[in-house]
Design an enzyme around this catalytic site. Structure first.
Site, PDB file in Angstrom:
ATOM      1  N   LYS C  44       0.873  -1.170   0.000  1.00  0.00           N
ATOM      2  CA  LYS C  44       0.000   0.000   0.000  1.00  0.00           C
ATOM      3  C   LYS C  44       0.913   1.224   0.000  1.00  0.00           C
ATOM      4  CE  LYS C  44      -3.638   2.612   0.630  1.00  0.00           C
ATOM      5  NZ  LYS C  44      -4.709   2.691  -0.376  1.00  0.00           N
ATOM      6  N   ALA C  69     -12.360   5.695  -3.129  1.00  0.00           N
ATOM      7  CA  ALA C  69     -11.664   6.824  -2.518  1.00  0.00           C
ATOM      8  C   ALA C  69     -11.351   6.380  -1.101  1.00  0.00           C
ATOM      9  CB  ALA C  69     -12.524   8.085  -2.526  1.00  0.00           C
ATOM     10  N   VAL C  70     -10.273   5.624  -1.019  1.00  0.00           N
ATOM     11  CA  VAL C  70      -9.838   5.094   0.266  1.00  0.00           C
ATOM     12  C   VAL C  70      -9.146   6.202   1.057  1.00  0.00           C
ATOM     13  CG1 VAL C  70      -8.263   3.432   1.334  1.00  0.00           C
ATOM     14  CG2 VAL C  70      -9.634   2.744  -0.640  1.00  0.00           C
ATOM     15  N   LEU C  72      -5.830   6.942   0.871  1.00  0.00           N
ATOM     16  CA  LEU C  72      -4.482   6.539   1.288  1.00  0.00           C
ATOM     17  C   LEU C  72      -4.391   6.116   2.756  1.00  0.00           C
ATOM     18  CD1 LEU C  72      -2.086   9.008  -0.616  1.00  0.00           C
ATOM     19  CD2 LEU C  72      -2.700   6.668  -1.210  1.00  0.00           C
ATOM     20  N   ASN C 124       4.221   6.935  -5.842  1.00  0.00           N
ATOM     21  CA  ASN C 124       2.824   7.212  -6.164  1.00  0.00           C
ATOM     22  C   ASN C 124       2.705   8.687  -6.520  1.00  0.00           C
ATOM     23  OD1 ASN C 124       0.121   7.880  -6.144  1.00  0.00           O
ATOM     24  ND2 ASN C 124      -0.399   6.515  -4.459  1.00  0.00           N
ATOM     25  N   CYS C 127      -2.229   9.275  -7.286  1.00  0.00           N
ATOM     26  CA  CYS C 127      -3.503   9.053  -6.606  1.00  0.00           C
ATOM     27  C   CYS C 127      -4.374  10.271  -6.907  1.00  0.00           C
ATOM     28  CB  CYS C 127      -3.309   8.902  -5.108  1.00  0.00           C
ATOM     29  SG  CYS C 127      -4.885   8.672  -4.240  1.00  0.00           S
ATOM     30  N   LYS C 162       4.887   5.848 -10.751  1.00  0.00           N
ATOM     31  CA  LYS C 162       3.525   5.474 -11.160  1.00  0.00           C
ATOM     32  C   LYS C 162       2.716   6.698 -11.546  1.00  0.00           C
ATOM     33  CE  LYS C 162      -0.547   2.906  -9.712  1.00  0.00           C
ATOM     34  NZ  LYS C 162      -1.087   2.011  -8.682  1.00  0.00           N
ATOM     35  N   GLY C 240      -7.397  -2.664 -15.168  1.00  0.00           N
ATOM     36  CA  GLY C 240      -8.384  -3.539 -15.787  1.00  0.00           C
ATOM     37  C   GLY C 240      -7.905  -4.915 -16.165  1.00  0.00           C
TER      38      GLY C 240
END
Ligand SMILES: Cc1cc2nc3c(=O)[nH]c(=O)nc-3n(C[C@H](O)[C@H](O)[C@H](O)COP(=O)(O)OP(=O)(O)OC[C@H]3O[C@@H](n4cnc5c(N)ncnc54)[C@H](O)[C@@H]3O)c2cc1C
Ligand SMILES: Cc1cc2nc3c(=O)[nH]c(=O)nc-3n(C[C@H](O)[C@H](O)[C@H](O)COP(=O)(O)OP(=O)(O)OC[C@H]3O[C@@H](n4cnc5c(N)ncnc54)[C@H](O)[C@@H]3O)c2cc1C
Ligand SMILES: Cc1cc2nc3c(=O)[nH]c(=O)nc-3n(C[C@H](O)[C@H](O)[C@H](O)COP(=O)(O)O)c2cc1C
Ligand SMILES: Cc1cc2nc3c(=O)[nH]c(=O)nc-3n(C[C@H](O)[C@H](O)[C@H](O)COP(=O)(O)O)c2cc1C
Ligand code: FES
Ligand code: FES
Lengths: 258, 301, 301, 258
Positions: C44, C69-70, C72, C124, C127, C162, C240
């Protein structure tokens, strides 16, 4: 207008299983769809066949078997894509999407099919789909020369239809398909389904004997095949070949050619 | 129940029209569209010269939408008169979509389009798959501003600017709106590619194309909501409208009207009636009497 | 059949790993993931301080994917040692995803992460729904460059960057790669919103979230293909992947490995085995003997 | 691990049809799903219920009728979301997604259900789903006070179960649910299914009579409900409550609490 069901039109990868020349200018190709089709095609539906490196072109379904996922088409090489297609060897991969267009299954027990050249393709699938017998389905198949007739009569017989050929050489009727048509007694037929090049259909329209319902499988340039681009719109008829056709009744067909 | 909606002063009898690219590239196409019950017709994007577009395959059906790379096939701007005339024959507002390669071309196109007396112009600033046009023509803030000014300064009718999704969608909308554009149309397709794994090549003749339909609907809702929230702009929502719910979502997010592309294929040409039936039932259930009550409703505190 | 793939010098026994955000925020999560057969585990995204994330709803199932929409939610960078240790217990390469609010934070995070001796770092930069982080932290080319330099200059192990989809994805990749980043991970989720039409409000607590799953797959294929074509970069494909075909598509487009997020939910935890079985059958059918034969295969003339 | 089928988990808008207080701290709420659920829930599955303005919280399915698309839940107000939920009036709109977790339908003909407080919710759906009769399904329902028992026995009877109550006041058994449990002769039962607060389950574990299979419906904080966030992972057990549970067998449950 018919609602096209969501998800019923899909893209499939396909593999060429066999390619048989059945006349001087007709090739019967059988493919395997690499995934099971979510729907079964119904005559006279067609596919957009992608020939990698060339174009995607509309091709009528000429045969389908849901048990082993095979699909057949009958190809007449006329330009680069169809010529390359007819030369492809077994094991080649291609793509397709479908099944496109509207099905039409004529009600009744006795049918006359009139097919000119590659117009035979959807008729072959009709024979299979209707479970034809020589009594139920008569097929008048016409070309210019005997060589173009080739093995087609045997194919028609194998599918249960009774073949009757017309050409300028050694055929059942020596002359054009139109002349042959005018000599047929239409009594007893529940419907006449005509499939062939635009000139043939155009010429036939004023010879039609309207005591029996006639239906015509038309052609038009197809780009999207799904009713969005408008390329296949039909002259004065406010319809699209790709979603309202390819089969039209007599009145609609007359409007197209008026 | 009052379904009328006014977008940049143009009154539409209900909020559903077609998206540019769907049929209205010919008189026949306009006729077919008019019969579906749309409240207005947006022409195919017209360019200076006629364009054949790409060779098929130009579309690929996906389970959750469509990929297309038509390549802006269109009869050229000179067809604008017959198209607008035909649209007016059905008593519908005509929106002419134009696509130039630079601000100068946009201006010429606008001039020609204005002669045809449509109700609005729609600037295609966002086609993702036709080099030179769309996103390429509007690649910089400067170009965007220049196009907006060139067209709005000569236009006597409302100008709509059509954008694709980007992280800068609020900023891009702002540039358009502060340079004379009256409304933004959100969103165009997202770039996408489909590869046939057995053939081992992209299937679309152009390689990649634009992704539309349900797949992009949440992105369209986000875009409309964000731009409405930040700019309070007039917005026409487009992307993945396939039923009354997806239509209402865009209205709640702030769109004053919606456009439909892929829905015509996925649902069929009765989609407009289906949607309007559903919208009416929804308004009844919720006790809304005017479409305008719904627009932007999701923003209330 | 040789399924091994080497990404920035790290050898993976096959090309399938999890995407950041899926389970690997705790020892338990790592264990569950390891059992699925992934070839490597991405943690994570870890931030300087622990984060609770948003209140539920943090996910919305869609027919063609997922909105999330966690926020982070993560145990903070100080958990990195136990996570990496647990990943190594299963003999798997550990990729630590870090998310800072600015280049300075990224550097601190990288330092702490490096102490845990993972095989790679994943930045990251994308996000879309956690203000201050992700796309916000990497909003400008300058910030992107600065982050890349700050981390790569101190990193003894490969650094992956990413990115999310944007029209500038090639340019953004180029900035990363020319500033010491070794590979790009494409793509993160797209911003999206879902509104409950009856309630009349966005459902996610955060309002909008990230769209993932089949809906974004064509965009992921496009992104990988484009960046591979233009830059010939090392790419990890994500977006996907739900079956062997969607996995192979990304490999053909140029990805050296793929990551799976939503697929774990849509298909289940046997997805990795399903995919590998399918990939093997595919390679047999097509006569490929090494995964490396497939990578970028769609680009051949 | 079980494959969660694509598309089986969906978001639904729901409308509150009725809200009945059935005891001093239990509310039975019935909703209508505004679209027909694509799958039918099976016990002991749960939903993530979105209470607009508050949170989304896990709630067991306590009842479901596929004919009129109604779904019931049994709510114990404990914090802000559940308190607001219990106060909601009919006609309110909410959202939910589901159905989540794994079904477990015990094989056999005679079952003992042990429910503490709101743990009764999934048991109610078991009664309905199994087509219970007073012979087939016995339900031991326990709370601290008589007032918390309320109308629950009638509800249990209505669904075909035979109720047996335990509380510190006027109940069938005066004492804790655990004491009541230890006095039950388990012979003849094919399975015992236990549902209640963590403390109850924890305390019960070392009293379990393992001649009969015992199953436990556990609780854990749920954030995503679909196996991605890892929030609901269960102690030493390498499983997730939201996709591997909420029901676990004795061995797994012991590991969770060890
Ligand atoms: C619904 C539909 C079903 C069809 N089914 C079949 C079939 O089963 N078997 C078959 O062999 N053909 C069928 N066709 C025709 C086939 O699609 C064309 O022959 C093909 O597209 C030609 O492609 P090409 O690249 O080989 O030739 P092109 O270079 O495109 O054309 C070569 C010549 O063929 C002629 N031609 C091109 N397109 C068409 C067309 N659509 N109709 C008639 N003539 C055309 C033109 O005169 C042109 O000069 C069908 C067409 C349609 C619309
Ligand atoms: C799979 C599952 C099914 C459930 N089914 C039901 C049901 O059918 N009926 C019902 O009333 N409740 C059920 N619960 C519990 C319910 O979800 C919580 O009570 C609720 O989330 C509390 O939310 P709140 O905002 O009202 O309270 P909060 O403010 O979140 O919590 C208030 C207090 O309740 C306690 N609490 C919070 N969450 C839980 C939890 N998950 N389990 C136990 N105690 C908790 C805590 O001690 C906290 O102090 C279920 C929980 C799970 C995991
Ligand atoms: C076949 C097709 C052709 C399109 N052509 C155009 C076009 O010419 N101009 C334009 O602005 N958008 C064009 N679009 C984009 C649509 O107008 C619309 O923005 C997009 O498809 C998203 O809406 P949808 O999900 O309802 O299809 C086209 C889309 C499709 C599918
Ligand atoms: C629930 C969830 C949590 C995520 N958390 C993160 C994260 O912490 N860091 C990150 O870089 N990406 C995160 N992502 C994005 C994924 O890693 C991935 O890029 C995206 O979901 C697309 O892949 P998919 O279609 O396979 O899900 C998350 C995605 C989901 C669905
Ligand atoms: S071919 Fe595009 S509408 Fe028929
Ligand atoms: S609640 Fe997210 S994994 Fe179970």
């Amino acid at each position: 207008m018919k609602t096209i069901l969501k998800h019923s039109i899909r893209y499939y990868s396909i593999k060429l299983l066999s390619n048989n020349k059945i006349s001087s200018n007709l090739y019967l190709l059988m493919f395997k769809t690499l995934d099971k089709p979510v729907t079964e095609p119904k005559p006279p539906q067609f596919i957009m066949l992608w020939v990698p490196g060339y174009e995607a072109i509309p091709m009528s379904v000429a045969g389908f078997n849901g048990e082993n996922n095979t699909l057949s088409i009958l190809v007449k090489p006329v330009g680069p894509t169809t010529k390359y297609l007819a030369s492809m060897s077994c094991g080649s991969y291609l793509g397709m999407y479908g099944f496109l267009g509207r099905e039409y299954i004529p009600p009744g027990n006795k049918f006359l099919f009139i097919a000119g050249g590659s117009g035979l393709a959807p008729i072959l699938y009709y024979l299979k789909y209707l479970g034809c017998t020589p009594h139920k389905c008569h097929v008048l198949f016409g070309c210019w020369r005997r060589g173009e007739i080739g093995d087609a009569p045997r194919l028609i017989s194998k599918l249960g239809g009774k073949p009757y050929t017309a050409c300028l050489g050694e055929c059942d009727y020596q002359g054009t398909i139109l002349d042959a048509y005018t000599r047929i007694n239409l009594e007893g037929y529940d419907a006449v389904i005509v499939s062939g090049p635009p000139e043939m259909i155009k010429n036939m329209l004023d010879k039609v004997n309207n005591t029996v319902n006639h239906y015509f499988i038309l052609e038009e340039t197809i780009k999207c095949g799904i009713g969005l681009c408008g390329k296949c719109s039909l002259g004065k008829l406010d319809k699209l070949l790709c979603i309202d056709g390819p089969l039209f009744n007599y009145e609609d067909t007359v409007r197209v050619y008026s | 129940m009052d379904l009328t909606t006014s977008v940049t002063g143009i009154v539409f009898k209900h909020p559903v029209m077609n998206a540019s690219g769907i049929l209205a590239a010919s008189i026949n196409g306009v006729r077919i569209l008019a019969k579906t019950g749309v409240a207005g017709i947006v022409t195919k994007t017209l360019t200076l010269e006629p364009r054949e577009g790409y060779l098929p395959p130009i579309t690929i059906p996906l389970d959750y939408g469509l990929l297309n790379a038509v390549g802006l096939a269109n009869p050229g701007i000179d067809a604008v008169n017959v198209l607008v005339e035909e649209i007016h024959r059905y008593g519908l507002p005509a929106i002419v979509s134009i696509g130039g390669r630079d601000p100068g071309e946009f201006q010429v196109l606008a001039e020609k389009a204005l002669d045809a007396k449509p109700e609005a112009l729609e600037l295609n600033l966002s086609c993702p798959h036709t080099p030179g046009f769309g996103v390429d023509a509007a690649a910089t803030d400067k170009a965007l501003k220049h196009i907006a000014l060139n067209v709005s300064s000569i236009s006597s009718i409302p100008v709509w600017g059509k954008l694709g999704f980007s992280r800068r969608i609020v900023r891009e909308s702002e540039i358009l709106l502060s340079n004379g554009v009256d409304a933004v149309v959100l969103i165009n397709t997202l770039p996408g590619m489909f590869i046939d794994v057995y053939v081992g090549k992209p299937v679309l003749t152009h390689g990649y194309g634009g992704l539309s339909g349900p797949a992009i609907h949440p992105v369209a809702v986000y875009s409309v909501y964000k731009v409405y929230e930040e700019l309070g702009a007039e917005i026409i929502g487009v992307g993945g409208v396939v039923d009354w719910k997806t239509c209402v979502e865009l209205l709640l997010a702030g769109a004053k009207a919606v456009q439909i592309g892929t829905g015509f294929y996925m649902v069929g040409y009765d989609i407009v009636h289906n949607i309007l039936d559903g919208v009416k039932k929804y308004m009844e259930e919720k006790g809304f009497s005017r479409i305008s009550d719904i627009i932007g409703y999701a923003h209330r505190k």
